[in-house]
Scaffold this motif. Sequence first.
Motif, PDB file in Angstrom:
ATOM      1  N   LEU A  18       0.784  -1.146   0.110  1.00  0.00           N
ATOM      2  CA  LEU A  18      -0.024  -0.055  -0.123  1.00  0.00           C
ATOM      3  C   LEU A  18       0.875   1.321   0.116  1.00  0.00           C
ATOM      4  O   LEU A  18       0.371   2.249  -0.416  1.00  0.00           O
ATOM      5  CB  LEU A  18      -0.959   0.030   1.246  1.00  0.00           C
ATOM      6  N   HIS A  19       2.140   1.264   0.657  1.00  0.00           N
ATOM      7  CA  HIS A  19       3.000   2.232   0.640  1.00  0.00           C
ATOM      8  C   HIS A  19       3.285   2.716  -0.747  1.00  0.00           C
ATOM      9  O   HIS A  19       3.490   3.851  -0.970  1.00  0.00           O
ATOM     10  CB  HIS A  19       4.239   1.924   1.480  1.00  0.00           C
ATOM     11  N   ALA A  20       3.359   1.793  -1.812  1.00  0.00           N
ATOM     12  CA  ALA A  20       3.765   2.062  -3.222  1.00  0.00           C
ATOM     13  C   ALA A  20       2.670   2.637  -4.004  1.00  0.00           C
ATOM     14  O   ALA A  20       2.960   2.866  -5.285  1.00  0.00           O
ATOM     15  CB  ALA A  20       4.310   0.918  -3.726  1.00  0.00           C
ATOM     16  N   CYS A  21       1.486   3.008  -3.498  1.00  0.00           N
ATOM     17  CA  CYS A  21       0.350   3.436  -4.153  1.00  0.00           C
ATOM     18  C   CYS A  21       0.600   4.661  -4.863  1.00  0.00           C
ATOM     19  O   CYS A  21       1.342   5.496  -4.196  1.00  0.00           O
ATOM     20  CB  CYS A  21      -0.914   3.508  -3.377  1.00  0.00           C
ATOM     21  N   ALA A  22       0.232   4.823  -5.891  1.00  0.00           N
ATOM     22  CA  ALA A  22       0.127   6.014  -6.854  1.00  0.00           C
ATOM     23  C   ALA A  22      -0.659   6.940  -6.098  1.00  0.00           C
ATOM     24  O   ALA A  22      -1.498   6.828  -5.547  1.00  0.00           O
ATOM     25  CB  ALA A  22      -0.348   6.026  -8.211  1.00  0.00           C
ATOM     26  N   GLY A  82     -10.978   7.244   4.311  1.00  0.00           N
ATOM     27  CA  GLY A  82     -11.732   6.160   3.837  1.00  0.00           C
ATOM     28  C   GLY A  82     -11.199   5.658   2.479  1.00  0.00           C
ATOM     29  O   GLY A  82     -10.199   6.064   1.917  1.00  0.00           O
ATOM     30  N   TYR A  83     -12.006   4.587   2.169  1.00  0.00           N
ATOM     31  CA  TYR A  83     -11.543   4.108   0.943  1.00  0.00           C
ATOM     32  C   TYR A  83     -12.707   3.414  -0.008  1.00  0.00           C
ATOM     33  O   TYR A  83     -13.652   3.130   0.554  1.00  0.00           O
ATOM     34  CB  TYR A  83     -10.356   3.042   0.776  1.00  0.00           C
ATOM     35  N   THR A  84     -12.585   3.250  -1.350  1.00  0.00           N
ATOM     36  CA  THR A  84     -13.497   2.629  -2.286  1.00  0.00           C
ATOM     37  C   THR A  84     -12.988   1.573  -2.908  1.00  0.00           C
ATOM     38  O   THR A  84     -11.912   1.899  -3.470  1.00  0.00           O
ATOM     39  CB  THR A  84     -14.328   3.520  -3.044  1.00  0.00           C
ATOM     40  N   TYR A 128      -6.269  14.180  -1.113  1.00  0.00           N
ATOM     41  CA  TYR A 128      -5.614  13.416  -2.392  1.00  0.00           C
ATOM     42  C   TYR A 128      -5.888  11.932  -2.295  1.00  0.00           C
ATOM     43  O   TYR A 128      -6.390  11.524  -1.252  1.00  0.00           O
ATOM     44  CB  TYR A 128      -4.218  13.699  -2.271  1.00  0.00           C
ATOM     45  N   PHE A 129      -5.714  11.304  -3.446  1.00  0.00           N
ATOM     46  CA  PHE A 129      -6.128   9.885  -3.689  1.00  0.00           C
ATOM     47  C   PHE A 129      -4.714   9.052  -3.607  1.00  0.00           C
ATOM     48  O   PHE A 129      -3.766   9.633  -3.969  1.00  0.00           O
ATOM     49  CB  PHE A 129      -6.864   9.563  -5.115  1.00  0.00           C
ATOM     50  N   ARG A 130      -4.829   7.934  -3.038  1.00  0.00           N
ATOM     51  CA  ARG A 130      -3.850   6.851  -3.253  1.00  0.00           C
ATOM     52  C   ARG A 130      -4.499   5.791  -4.090  1.00  0.00           C
ATOM     53  O   ARG A 130      -5.613   5.398  -3.722  1.00  0.00           O
ATOM     54  CB  ARG A 130      -3.021   6.467  -1.897  1.00  0.00           C
ATOM     55  N   HIS A 131      -3.981   5.389  -5.022  1.00  0.00           N
ATOM     56  CA  HIS A 131      -4.619   4.312  -6.100  1.00  0.00           C
ATOM     57  C   HIS A 131      -3.900   3.028  -6.108  1.00  0.00           C
ATOM     58  O   HIS A 131      -2.475   3.064  -6.610  1.00  0.00           O
ATOM     59  CB  HIS A 131      -5.163   5.002  -7.172  1.00  0.00           C
ATOM     60  N   ARG A 132      -4.156   1.749  -6.168  1.00  0.00           N
ATOM     61  CA  ARG A 132      -3.568   0.622  -6.785  1.00  0.00           C
ATOM     62  C   ARG A 132      -4.502  -0.296  -7.379  1.00  0.00           C
ATOM     63  O   ARG A 132      -5.829  -0.096  -7.151  1.00  0.00           O
ATOM     64  CB  ARG A 132      -2.997   0.042  -5.474  1.00  0.00           C
ATOM     65  N   GLU A 133      -4.171  -0.931  -8.417  1.00  0.00           N
ATOM     66  CA  GLU A 133      -4.867  -2.038  -9.049  1.00  0.00           C
ATOM     67  C   GLU A 133      -4.234  -3.291  -8.743  1.00  0.00           C
ATOM     68  O   GLU A 133      -3.243  -3.537  -8.789  1.00  0.00           O
ATOM     69  CB  GLU A 133      -4.876  -1.572 -10.543  1.00  0.00           C
ATOM     70  N   PHE A 162      -8.385   0.035  -6.070  1.00  0.00           N
ATOM     71  CA  PHE A 162      -8.599   0.531  -4.649  1.00  0.00           C
ATOM     72  C   PHE A 162      -7.993   1.992  -4.729  1.00  0.00           C
ATOM     73  O   PHE A 162      -7.007   2.120  -5.208  1.00  0.00           O
ATOM     74  CB  PHE A 162      -7.592  -0.418  -3.801  1.00  0.00           C
ATOM     75  N   VAL A 163      -9.084   2.777  -4.186  1.00  0.00           N
ATOM     76  CA  VAL A 163      -8.881   4.182  -4.114  1.00  0.00           C
ATOM     77  C   VAL A 163      -8.842   4.643  -2.844  1.00  0.00           C
ATOM     78  O   VAL A 163     -10.002   4.464  -2.120  1.00  0.00           O
ATOM     79  CB  VAL A 163      -9.750   4.992  -5.145  1.00  0.00           C
ATOM     80  N   TYR A 164      -7.913   5.026  -2.002  1.00  0.00           N
ATOM     81  CA  TYR A 164      -7.917   5.427  -0.745  1.00  0.00           C
ATOM     82  C   TYR A 164      -7.776   7.110  -0.768  1.00  0.00           C
ATOM     83  O   TYR A 164      -7.119   7.520  -1.558  1.00  0.00           O
ATOM     84  CB  TYR A 164      -6.511   5.055   0.089  1.00  0.00           C
ATOM     85  N   VAL A 165      -8.622   7.567   0.306  1.00  0.00           N
ATOM     86  CA  VAL A 165      -8.890   9.270   0.122  1.00  0.00           C
ATOM     87  C   VAL A 165      -7.895   9.559   1.425  1.00  0.00           C
ATOM     88  O   VAL A 165      -8.547   9.191   2.423  1.00  0.00           O
ATOM     89  CB  VAL A 165     -10.269   9.428   0.221  1.00  0.00           C
ATOM     90  N   VAL A 166      -7.163  10.357   1.244  1.00  0.00           N
ATOM     91  CA  VAL A 166      -6.226  10.840   2.412  1.00  0.00           C
ATOM     92  C   VAL A 166      -6.419  12.410   2.675  1.00  0.00           C
ATOM     93  O   VAL A 166      -6.446  13.112   1.854  1.00  0.00           O
ATOM     94  CB  VAL A 166      -4.957  10.733   2.064  1.00  0.00           C
TER      95      VAL A 166
END
Length: 213
Positions: free
Chosen positions: A52-56, A90-92, A66-71, A77-81
């Motif tokens: 998760l640390h490597a998320c864009a 939270g996340y979706t 801002y968003f953190r995203h991984r596929e 997975f979109v994490y809202v920070v």
Amino acid sequence: MLLALPAFSFPTLALRRPLRSELRIDVDLPPASLEAELAALDRRLRTPGDALHACATWPAPLPGLYFRHREADGEHFVYVVDGASGRLAGYTVFNRLIEIDRRSDRHVRSPHSKYAPAWQGRGLASAVYAWALARGICLVSGARQSPAAFALWQSLGRRQPLHYVDIRDKRIHDLGPSVDAARRDLLTTRMFLAGAGWTATALRRAGVLHDAG
């Protein structure tokens, strides 16, 4: 400022028709359980070496966030920070559906969201759904929903055309903009939003949507 939602035209759809009926609402995660899950994810986002640390990192269409995203395996997975504290709001996750065939699987995902109580009702999940729709991803609601999730779909349904669909025999069957109470109670009945660039004709040609009959 939310992302502009894409237009989607069905020939028989009454534009911007508000939803007047509910699907099955029987999911409500206890606040303590939700907070514990989000805290664990927050630690992973901050831990070097964790996946998760490597998320864009992407700018969010909401101020101060801002968003953190991984596929992974076709799921987003979109994490809202929160930009000020660096904490996870939270996340979706946009899940694949095992109930549909490969042709539909290329274009359809089912979103599920979890946001901290302090951040609920601020349009975060709506912005993330808009992000997916703008990328051309078609969205299908879950078989069961929380009150917050249903309210979100109601809101989206007022901004752009929304259809009910029936998922059976590995296909998504279009039921139109409204269904009766008996149909709503079936677990196979879901709500459907088309991603940017899709029309009813294109969805049928691609094998994503099929006639109800």
